[in-house]
Motif scaffolding. Structure first.
Motif, mmCIF file in Angstrom:
data_model
loop_
_atom_site.group_PDB
_atom_site.id
_atom_site.type_symbol
_atom_site.label_atom_id
_atom_site.label_comp_id
_atom_site.label_asym_id
_atom_site.label_seq_id
_atom_site.Cartn_x
_atom_site.Cartn_y
_atom_site.Cartn_z
ATOM 1 N N ILE A 19 0.987 -1.270 -0.141
ATOM 2 C CA ILE A 19 0.109 -0.075 0.184
ATOM 3 C C ILE A 19 0.904 1.316 -0.081
ATOM 4 N N LEU A 20 0.631 2.157 -0.964
ATOM 5 C CA LEU A 20 1.323 3.331 -0.883
ATOM 6 C C LEU A 20 0.577 4.441 -0.428
ATOM 7 N N MET A 21 0.908 5.259 0.622
ATOM 8 C CA MET A 21 0.054 6.360 1.183
ATOM 9 C C MET A 21 0.623 7.456 1.200
ATOM 10 N N ILE A 22 -0.090 8.519 0.716
ATOM 11 C CA ILE A 22 0.371 9.980 0.640
ATOM 12 C C ILE A 22 -0.656 11.030 1.459
ATOM 13 N N GLY A 23 0.242 11.824 2.289
ATOM 14 C CA GLY A 23 -0.670 12.527 3.162
ATOM 15 C C GLY A 23 0.276 13.414 4.058
ATOM 16 N N ASP A 24 -0.271 13.764 5.058
ATOM 17 C CA ASP A 24 0.506 14.678 5.962
ATOM 18 C C ASP A 24 1.028 13.925 7.147
ATOM 19 N N VAL A 25 2.213 14.635 7.346
ATOM 20 C CA VAL A 25 2.830 14.477 8.831
ATOM 21 C C VAL A 25 2.643 15.537 9.725
ATOM 22 N N MET A 26 2.140 15.445 10.905
ATOM 23 C CA MET A 26 1.961 16.489 11.754
ATOM 24 C C MET A 26 2.780 16.260 13.276
ATOM 25 N N LEU A 27 2.899 17.088 14.035
ATOM 26 C CA LEU A 27 3.107 17.214 15.348
ATOM 27 C C LEU A 27 1.969 17.451 16.052
ATOM 28 N N TRP A 61 -0.719 2.466 11.429
ATOM 29 C CA TRP A 61 -1.666 1.063 11.746
ATOM 30 C C TRP A 61 -1.599 0.072 11.061
ATOM 31 N N VAL A 62 -1.485 0.287 9.502
ATOM 32 C CA VAL A 62 -1.182 -0.651 8.341
ATOM 33 C C VAL A 62 -0.049 -1.734 8.896
ATOM 34 N N ALA A 63 0.809 -1.121 9.024
ATOM 35 C CA ALA A 63 2.183 -1.695 9.615
ATOM 36 C C ALA A 63 1.868 -2.607 10.952
ATOM 37 N N HIS A 64 1.156 -2.010 11.738
ATOM 38 C CA HIS A 64 0.750 -2.661 12.981
ATOM 39 C C HIS A 64 0.035 -3.903 12.701
ATOM 40 N N PHE A 65 -1.006 -3.833 11.827
ATOM 41 C CA PHE A 65 -1.713 -4.778 11.430
ATOM 42 C C PHE A 65 -1.191 -6.134 10.332
ATOM 43 N N GLY A 66 0.251 -5.904 10.233
ATOM 44 C CA GLY A 66 0.759 -6.549 9.205
ATOM 45 C C GLY A 66 0.928 -6.299 7.891
ATOM 46 N N THR A 264 -10.893 9.457 21.026
ATOM 47 C CA THR A 264 -11.429 8.846 19.709
ATOM 48 C C THR A 264 -10.289 9.392 18.576
ATOM 49 N N THR A 265 -9.093 9.995 19.035
ATOM 50 C CA THR A 265 -8.191 10.376 18.041
ATOM 51 C C THR A 265 -7.562 9.140 17.481
ATOM 52 N N GLY A 266 -7.386 9.293 16.299
ATOM 53 C CA GLY A 266 -6.658 7.910 15.342
ATOM 54 C C GLY A 266 -7.800 6.844 15.221
ATOM 55 N N ALA A 267 -9.056 6.902 15.671
ATOM 56 C CA ALA A 267 -10.126 5.823 15.648
ATOM 57 C C ALA A 267 -10.392 5.584 14.135
ATOM 58 N N GLY A 268 -10.775 6.684 13.505
ATOM 59 C CA GLY A 268 -10.976 6.509 11.907
ATOM 60 C C GLY A 268 -9.657 6.141 11.199
ATOM 61 N N ASP A 269 -8.463 6.453 11.462
ATOM 62 C CA ASP A 269 -7.478 6.183 10.988
ATOM 63 C C ASP A 269 -7.036 4.500 11.053
ATOM 64 N N ALA A 270 -7.129 4.123 12.284
ATOM 65 C CA ALA A 270 -7.189 2.710 12.772
ATOM 66 C C ALA A 270 -8.022 1.902 11.645
ATOM 67 N N PHE A 271 -9.507 2.444 11.886
ATOM 68 C CA PHE A 271 -10.588 1.829 10.799
ATOM 69 C C PHE A 271 -10.287 1.629 9.471
ATOM 70 N N LEU A 272 -9.639 2.917 8.881
ATOM 71 C CA LEU A 272 -9.237 2.816 7.298
ATOM 72 C C LEU A 272 -8.030 1.712 7.204
ATOM 73 N N ALA A 273 -7.060 1.731 8.271
ATOM 74 C CA ALA A 273 -6.141 0.999 8.048
ATOM 75 C C ALA A 273 -6.285 -0.614 7.972
ATOM 76 N N GLY A 274 -7.344 -0.988 8.977
ATOM 77 C CA GLY A 274 -7.721 -2.358 9.043
ATOM 78 C C GLY A 274 -8.221 -2.760 7.916
ATOM 79 N N PHE A 275 -9.263 -1.750 6.937
ATOM 80 C CA PHE A 275 -10.159 -2.266 5.863
ATOM 81 C C PHE A 275 -9.146 -2.368 4.796
ATOM 82 N N LEU A 276 -8.061 -1.300 4.674
ATOM 83 C CA LEU A 276 -7.271 -1.550 3.448
ATOM 84 C C LEU A 276 -6.053 -2.727 3.706
ATOM 85 N N THR A 277 -5.872 -2.866 4.736
ATOM 86 C CA THR A 277 -4.810 -3.967 5.128
ATOM 87 C C THR A 277 -5.496 -5.558 4.639
#
Length: 310
Positions: A19-27, A61-66, A264-277
């Motif tokens: 999976i190739l992801m393009i987006g933002d890095v934030m503090l 999260w994608v990496a976390h899910f393998g 709830t921070t990151g919940a939507g991101d984990a959701f999406l990562a679970g789906f894409l993985t």
């Protein structure tokens, strides 16, 4: 219909798992007050800083899910080494461009006592991603190109991601998009967003983003309008779970389990990562949505937007 959708998606995976992801890095500066903010005075709060950014979180999260994932973004020159090390610690392959004129982006998250969030965003270096930062080599062995909606909200980054979308399309790579921000969508013309992301096969809006994109509070209207632009729409409905929509109808719905919400921070991101993985592993739509719901729900039980690093 489920089998038809699975077959249509699998045809573009072609056995390549990356999976190739393009987006933002934030503090991320996460602020959780002990009670309502007192205007003009103090309120005790729990304050933490984390490496963040929605797409960056998704990659972790994608990496976390393998899953196998490469993440691309632009950060301040002085932060390249530290962010690369952080991504590697999660199992992500980072490809970070260095910005010599702008700092890494900063996001302030205000978390209310119920776990809901409000954001203040300075995208900074993220807005300066260029076509030259996205070489063809990034597309080698890629099954899915996933794009953050934030990448479309500035002219410079939009030109860059539009260019790689065209190259990915030529290679038959599956393209997916996360709208990213109901607030930013409301500031822009949604018709333009649909045009910018017209090559995406799957869109992952949350409840608010679906409402803004469709211009309606009615779920049936949201499904119909969104499916006019994306063959498969996966809508995150919060406590109501999530639904996969095709042809304006709910093809599949999965309820959200009851959990004690901490943040709830990151919940939507984990959701999406679970789906894409799951998708990259060519699992069924039902399995992918189930994995996404489990991932998103679990993410709400801890503080912060990313999983534990390796």
């Amino acid at each position: 219909m489920n089998d038809i959708v699975d077959a249509a998606v699998w045809a573009k995976i072609n056995g390549q798992p990356r999976i190739l992801m393009i987006g933002d890095v934030m503090l991320d500066v996460i602020v959780k007050p002990t009670g309502p903010i007192v205007l003009g005075s103090d309120r005790q709060a729990r304050i933490e800083t984390h490496a963040g950014g929605s797409a960056a979180n998704q990659a972790a999260w994608v990496a976390h899910f393998g899953g196998e994932v490469t993440f691309v973004a632009k950060v301040g020159l002085n932060d390249v080494t530290s962010h690369q090390a952080t991504f590697v610690s999660y199992g992500v392959t980072p490809f970070l461009a260095a910005d010599e004129t702008a700092d890494t982006g900063v996001l302030v998250t205000l978390v209310d006592p119920d776990g809901q969030r409000s954001f203040l965003t300075d995208r900074a270096a993220n807005q300066n991603l260029d076509v030259g930062d996205l070489p063809d080599s990034l597309l080698e062995g890629v099954a899915i190109l996933h794009l953050s909606g934030y990448s479309f909200f500035s002219t410079r980054t939009r030109a860059a991601v539009s260019d790689i979308i065209a190259r990915a399309k030529e290679r038959g790579i599956l393209i997916t998009v996360d709208p990213g921000s109901a607030g930013f969508l409301a500031e822009d013309n949604c018709a333009e967003f649909f045009e910018w992301t017209k090559d995406a096969s799957i869109c992952f809006p949350n409840n608010d983003e679906a409402r803004v994109l469709a211009g309606s509070e009615q779920p049936d209207v949201q499904r119909r309008i969104l499916n006019c632009h994306y063959p498969l729409v996966v809508i995150k409905r919060g406590e109501l779970g999530a639904e996969a929509c095709v042809d304006g109808e709910v093809l599949l719905h999965v309820a959200a389990p009851k959990v004690e919400v901490v943040d709830t921070t990151g919940a939507g991101d984990a959701f999406l990562a679970g789906f894409l993985t799951a998708l990259s592993e060519m699992q069924t739509l039902e399995a992918a949505l189930g994995a996404a719901i489990q991932a998103g729900s679990s993410a709400t039980t801890s503080f912060g937007g990313r999983p534990p690093s390796n």
